[in-house]
Design a protein around this motif. Structure first.
Motif, mmCIF file in Angstrom:
data_model
loop_
_atom_site.group_PDB
_atom_site.id
_atom_site.type_symbol
_atom_site.label_atom_id
_atom_site.label_comp_id
_atom_site.label_asym_id
_atom_site.label_seq_id
_atom_site.Cartn_x
_atom_site.Cartn_y
_atom_site.Cartn_z
ATOM 1 N N ALA A 136 0.826 -1.206 0.000
ATOM 2 C CA ALA A 136 0.000 0.000 0.000
ATOM 3 C C ALA A 136 0.860 1.255 0.000
ATOM 4 C CB ALA A 136 -0.930 -0.009 1.217
ATOM 5 N N VAL A 137 1.990 1.217 0.680
ATOM 6 C CA VAL A 137 2.877 2.382 0.757
ATOM 7 C C VAL A 137 3.675 2.563 -0.537
ATOM 8 C CG1 VAL A 137 4.891 3.332 1.970
ATOM 9 C CG2 VAL A 137 3.034 2.306 3.264
ATOM 10 N N THR A 159 2.723 5.278 -3.243
ATOM 11 C CA THR A 159 2.835 6.642 -2.715
ATOM 12 C C THR A 159 4.297 7.073 -2.650
ATOM 13 O OG1 THR A 159 2.914 5.969 -0.369
ATOM 14 C CG2 THR A 159 0.747 6.267 -1.362
ATOM 15 N N ASP A 207 2.621 7.501 2.671
ATOM 16 C CA ASP A 207 1.353 7.387 3.386
ATOM 17 C C ASP A 207 1.616 6.775 4.752
ATOM 18 O OD1 ASP A 207 -1.205 7.132 4.281
ATOM 19 O OD2 ASP A 207 -1.977 6.074 2.525
ATOM 20 N N VAL A 218 -1.514 4.225 6.666
ATOM 21 C CA VAL A 218 -1.995 2.932 6.176
ATOM 22 C C VAL A 218 -2.436 2.011 7.318
ATOM 23 C CG1 VAL A 218 -0.789 2.912 3.956
ATOM 24 C CG2 VAL A 218 0.417 2.158 6.015
ATOM 25 N N TYR A 229 -3.443 7.492 -4.006
ATOM 26 C CA TYR A 229 -3.757 7.348 -2.578
ATOM 27 C C TYR A 229 -5.048 6.573 -2.352
ATOM 28 C CZ TYR A 229 0.181 10.204 -1.193
ATOM 29 O OH TYR A 229 1.466 10.655 -0.959
ATOM 30 N N SER A 250 -3.877 3.053 -2.592
ATOM 31 C CA SER A 250 -3.160 2.751 -1.352
ATOM 32 C C SER A 250 -4.138 2.452 -0.227
ATOM 33 C CB SER A 250 -2.255 3.923 -0.980
ATOM 34 O OG SER A 250 -1.664 3.735 0.289
#
Length: 327
Positions: free
Chosen positions: A56-57, A60, A67, A70, A216, A219
């Motif tokens: 997820a990071v 970004t 981010d 998360v 985002y 993410s």
């Protein structure tokens, strides 16, 4: 023809893969109980949750941002899913899409703060980290939400063919889809261009707000999926679960070769770094190190890796400059 950057990437990934294999072999020799089906299966259930947070990071950081929210998004999505499951009855399955929508909405808020209000990503997501955690605490009123329908926690302990944990399959699918999105779609190409040089990307006609919103939001959805995996594994939802994961997911991305300044990073590197740190964490467990010692170790590794990379980059760019000046 392979560019110098691609050649350096391949060399780094080969080195990271070699280090992972070496750690695996050393642990197999040093700890007899390490190379057992039970331990390997346990690791397959453990690392997908922070592996998904690391994925997820990734986009970004490629964009030149970060981010920090998360983990809070994952916890809030898990809380919403738990509330829907407990109150939805036969419609409890709607908890999964509801959690993903919450993740996308949280990511969109981050995108709005960064793209429209022009807040620095580190400050915007630090603020939303506290915001999302606060919302989770308000919903739960402090204690964890328990008593989920029996069908959902079973998803956290299922192994396909009694070999491959279901969370591991989810992690692998997300990694494949994210890799394809970053490399084979126009958004992925624009993301790398924007991360490398935002000013040039704007002059090239890249629509910055929509790009950041999509980054985002994606993410946030991946973080929400991590929250669903955690919810199935621990059978409860809490606003402060995984407080130490933020350090870990940043370390994973740095160790994976993701540039903290944007423009570069690979899913393959993140997957290898996730496996490597899971091996190290399991090895420390076998050697009877406490959780506090692991955090100390991971923090030290993050500082060392960042220092080595900065020194290497300084040497890489200063040498051609000095030669050109001498001529």
């Amino acid at each position: 023809m392979m560019t110098p950057r691609e050649d350096m990437t391949r060399s780094y990934l080969i080195g990271l893969a070699s280090l992972t294999v070496a750690v695996f072999v050393m642990l197999s020799i040093a700890t007899p109980n390490f190379l057992t089906f039970g331990n390997l299966n346990s690791m397959g259930f453990q690392f997908p949750e922070f592996g998904l947070l690391a994925l997820a990071v990734l986009p970004t950081m490629i964009s030149g941002g970060i981010d920090l929210s998360v983990v809070a998004i994952a916890n809030l999505a898990a809380i919403i899913a738990a509330v829907v499951m407990k109150s939805g009855g036969a419609w409890g399955w709607l908890a999964i899409p509801a959690a993903l929508v919450v993740g996308a909405a949280c990511g969109a808020l981050n995108g709005f703060l960064i793209a429209v209000l022009r807040l620095p990503p580190i400050l915007a997501t630090l603020g939303t980290l506290q915001l999302f955690s606060g919302i989770g605490i308000v919903i739960t009123r402090g204690p964890a939400i328990t008593g989920l329908p029996s069908w959902y926690p079973e998803l956290g302990i299922i192994s396909v063919f009694d070999i491959i944990p279901l969370p591991l399959i989810v992690f692998a699918l997300v990694a494949l889809l994210l890799g394809a999105w970053l490399r084979a779609t126009p958004t992925g190409v624009r993301l790398r261009l924007y991360g490398s040089n935002p000013v040039a990307a704007r002059f090239a006609g890249i629509r910055e707000p929509s790009l950041i919103f999509s980054i985002y939001s994606a993410s946030g959805m991946i973080a929400a999926l991590a929250g669903l995996v955690v919810l199935a594994r621990v059978n409860s939802a809490n606003a402060d679960y995984g407080a130490s994961y933020l350090l870990l997911v940043i370390l994973i991305n740095i160790l994976a070769g993701v540039s903290p300044f944007g423009g570069f990073g690979t899913v393959t590197g993140v997957v290898l770094a996730v496996i490597l740190l899971q091996l190290v964490s399991s090895g420390l467990n076998f050697l009877a190190f406490s959780a506090f010692a692991r955090d100390l170790f991971f923090g030290g590794v993050l500082i060392v890796v960042m220092s080595v990379r900065v020194l290497a980059e300084r040497g890489q760019f200063s040498l051609p400059f000095r030669k050109a000046k001498a001529v």
